[in-house]
Design a protein around this motif. Structure first.
Motif, PDB file in Angstrom:
ATOM      1  N   THR A 117       0.724  -1.331   0.010  1.00 41.94           N
ATOM      2  CA  THR A 117       0.004  -0.099   0.222  1.00 41.94           C
ATOM      3  C   THR A 117       1.000   1.234   0.145  1.00 41.94           C
ATOM      4  O   THR A 117       2.057   1.166   0.585  1.00 41.94           O
ATOM      5  CB  THR A 117      -1.023  -0.007   1.334  1.00 41.94           C
ATOM      6  N   ILE A 132      -1.578  -0.915  -3.985  1.00 43.54           N
ATOM      7  CA  ILE A 132      -2.789  -0.321  -3.493  1.00 43.54           C
ATOM      8  C   ILE A 132      -2.586   1.105  -3.055  1.00 43.54           C
ATOM      9  O   ILE A 132      -1.708   1.106  -2.025  1.00 43.54           O
ATOM     10  CB  ILE A 132      -3.440  -1.387  -2.421  1.00 43.54           C
ATOM     11  N   VAL A 181      -3.973   4.203  -0.862  1.00 42.28           N
ATOM     12  CA  VAL A 181      -4.576   4.352  -0.007  1.00 42.28           C
ATOM     13  C   VAL A 181      -4.541   5.958   0.493  1.00 42.28           C
ATOM     14  O   VAL A 181      -3.466   6.534   0.384  1.00 42.28           O
ATOM     15  CB  VAL A 181      -4.320   3.294   1.361  1.00 42.28           C
ATOM     16  N   ALA A 221      -4.865   1.206   5.037  1.00 44.15           N
ATOM     17  CA  ALA A 221      -3.585   0.318   4.483  1.00 44.15           C
ATOM     18  C   ALA A 221      -3.685  -1.023   5.308  1.00 44.15           C
ATOM     19  O   ALA A 221      -3.590  -2.081   4.756  1.00 44.15           O
ATOM     20  CB  ALA A 221      -2.466   0.995   4.917  1.00 44.15           C
ATOM     21  N   ARG A 252      -6.690  -3.090   4.088  1.00 43.62           N
ATOM     22  CA  ARG A 252      -6.452  -3.655   2.628  1.00 43.62           C
ATOM     23  C   ARG A 252      -5.644  -4.920   2.912  1.00 43.62           C
ATOM     24  O   ARG A 252      -5.874  -5.739   2.313  1.00 43.62           O
ATOM     25  CB  ARG A 252      -6.175  -2.587   1.736  1.00 43.62           C
TER      26      ARG A 252
END
Length: 473
Positions: A389, A420, A422, A428, A431
């Motif tokens: 993230t 990802i 965030v 974070a 996820r």
């Protein structure tokens, strides 16, 4: 013999009223300074609590807030500059050079402590490992016993008001950042440079300027002092050319002539005038990562020079479990282990965190980059991390670095499957928890400063740990 910085009867100015300047104000007042004037770039309201804490001084302190004001030091005899002020600030705040030219002493807490402390000082600097190394040194000295030990500097409290009860038989251990060394023209009896890797280029502009700032710790050593240098880190190793102290090396890769090393899986101590001695196995520490073994080597040399026995060192090595926000275990959740390495504010520190694990890694990265290159870290992420993230103001920069690494690394060598973006550390954690499986490691090792989203790296670490502990069973 008078001290190099005499305070009795002097007009003292403090530029910046942080924790060290507050300690200096108290020390100067009790030393007989005739006046104290502070200036700070924060507002009067922002420094009100600090001023209130100094209301009991025998010499009243006046404050010029809302910007560093030359009137605060225009007629000062001694000017103490806060380490929190960016090096080279004189360009932005005129008058310091003129004050020095008329004879004013420009100093800071570290320099005054070096001048006044009757006990030998162990000083630790470096791009990483300072806090852990200094903490281990403190534990080893305390465990040996027989004298008073103070630990401070960049950790704990400023020590200038604590040294009055010390004697030459005691010892002080200091963690020293490069800004605390900026105005220092004295060296500690034992000084170590754990490593020097690119960091704070947003402050120094070039890596070479940053290296020179770190080397300040050994420049004023005499042949009776000791410089502990990293044989495997070029800037640290080459600092030998800048000191008159006796040089000892440490290495986790090969045997050294004098210092400490890992040979045959064991930690060996090799001090001047003594036979080499085994301390313990390198794998007996609960700390993760080869970099922590190197921190231990520094601690063994420094405390060995102070008379700590190898058996005492070994006991601390086996029991010391680390410092907050430094590969700190937070929780195991459904077979997934979460670690807080929020102190990793540069790519080199974050890479050391990745190397500490052999399990699959899910990484929390991002924040405010310090104008440091991310090429090598991005390649490690692509090769070693299954999901990452990215958060903070430098997200675009980081994502671009990761994409460039993906374009150059053969697909067969890539482990990264998810990137990802965030907007919070809580997102974070959520996820990565959702994608983690038994045996995975979720690691906060951001590679960036925290100031875009948090007060400091400690708050970032706390928020991460809180989010992890809040995951539902």
């Amino acid at each position: 013999m008078a001290h190099a910085t005499e305070l009795r009867g002097k007009r003292v100015a403090l530029i910046g009223l942080g924790i060290e300047s507050m300690a200096l104000a108290r020390f100067a007042a009790h030393e007989g300074a005739t006046s104290l004037t502070a200036t700070d770039n924060r507002s009067t309201e922002a420094v009100a609590a600090n001023m209130a804490a100094l209301a009991d001084l025998p010499v009243p302190i006046s404050m010029l807030a809302g910007g560093f004001q030359e009137a605060a030091w225009a007629d000062a005899d001694v000017i103490f500059v806060s380490p929190g002020i960016t090096p080279g600030f004189e360009i932005r705040v005129p008058g310091i050079d003129e004050a020095a030219a008329r004879g004013a002493i420009i100093s800071n807490h570290t320099q005054l402590l070096f001048e006044r402390c009757p006990a030998p000082i162990i000083g630790i600097t470096g791009s990483s490992g300072k806090t852990t190394t200094t903490s281990i040194i403190g534990e080893m000295l305390h465990a040996q016993g027989g004298r008073r030990v103070l630990v401070g500097g960049n950790i704990g409290i400023p020590l200038i008001n604590e040294i009055g009860a010390l004697t030459a038989a005691d010892v002080v251990a200091l963690e020293l950042s490069e800004v605390q060394l900026a105005r220092v023209h004295t060296s500690p009896h034992v000084g170590a440079i754990t490593n020097i890797t690119p960091d704070h280029l947003d402050r120094y502009g070039t890596f070479e300027r940053y290296i020179q700032a770190k080397r300040q710790i050994v420049r004023a050593m005499t042949p009776d002092d000791y410089a502990i240098l990293n044989l495997e880190n070029t800037p640290s190793r080459e600092s030998a050319a800048f000191t008159h102290g006796q040089v000892l090396h440490f290495s986790s890769q090969r045997q050294v002539e004098l210092g400490a090393d890992v040979t045959g899986g064991d930690i060996w101590l090799r001090l001047p005038g003594r036979a080499p001695i085994r301390v313990c196995g390198a794998d007996e520490t609960p700390l993760l990562g080869l970099h922590n073994v190197e921190n231990i080597l520094v601690a063994c040399i420094a405390t060995g020079l102070m008379g700590v026995e190898p058996a005492t060192m070994a006991g601390v090595i086996r029991s010391f479990r680390g410092v907050h926000d430094r590969l700190e275990f937070v929780r195991e959740w459904h077979g997934v282990r979460f670690y807080d390495d929020s102190i990793a504010t540069s790519p080199s520190r974050a890479m050391a965190g990745l190397r500490a694990f052999t399990t699959p890694i899910l990484l929390v990265a991002g924040g405010k980059n310090k104008e440091l290159p991310w090429d090598d870290f991005a390649k490690q992420i692509v090769r070693r991390v299954r999901a990452v993230t990215v958060m903070g103001v430098s997200s675009d920069f980081i994502l671009t670095a990761i994409e460039a690494a993906q374009a150059t690394i053969p697909p067969a060598e890539q482990q990264l499957r998810q990137v990802i973006r965030v907007t919070s550390i809580e997102e974070a954690v959520a996820r990565l928890a959702a994608t983690a499986t038994t045996g995975d490691t979720v690691l906060l090792s951001p590679g960036c400063a925290s100031h875009d989203m948090f007060t400091n790296y400690e708050e970032r670490g706390r928020r991460f740990a809180d989010a992890v502990r809040a995951l539902p069973e």
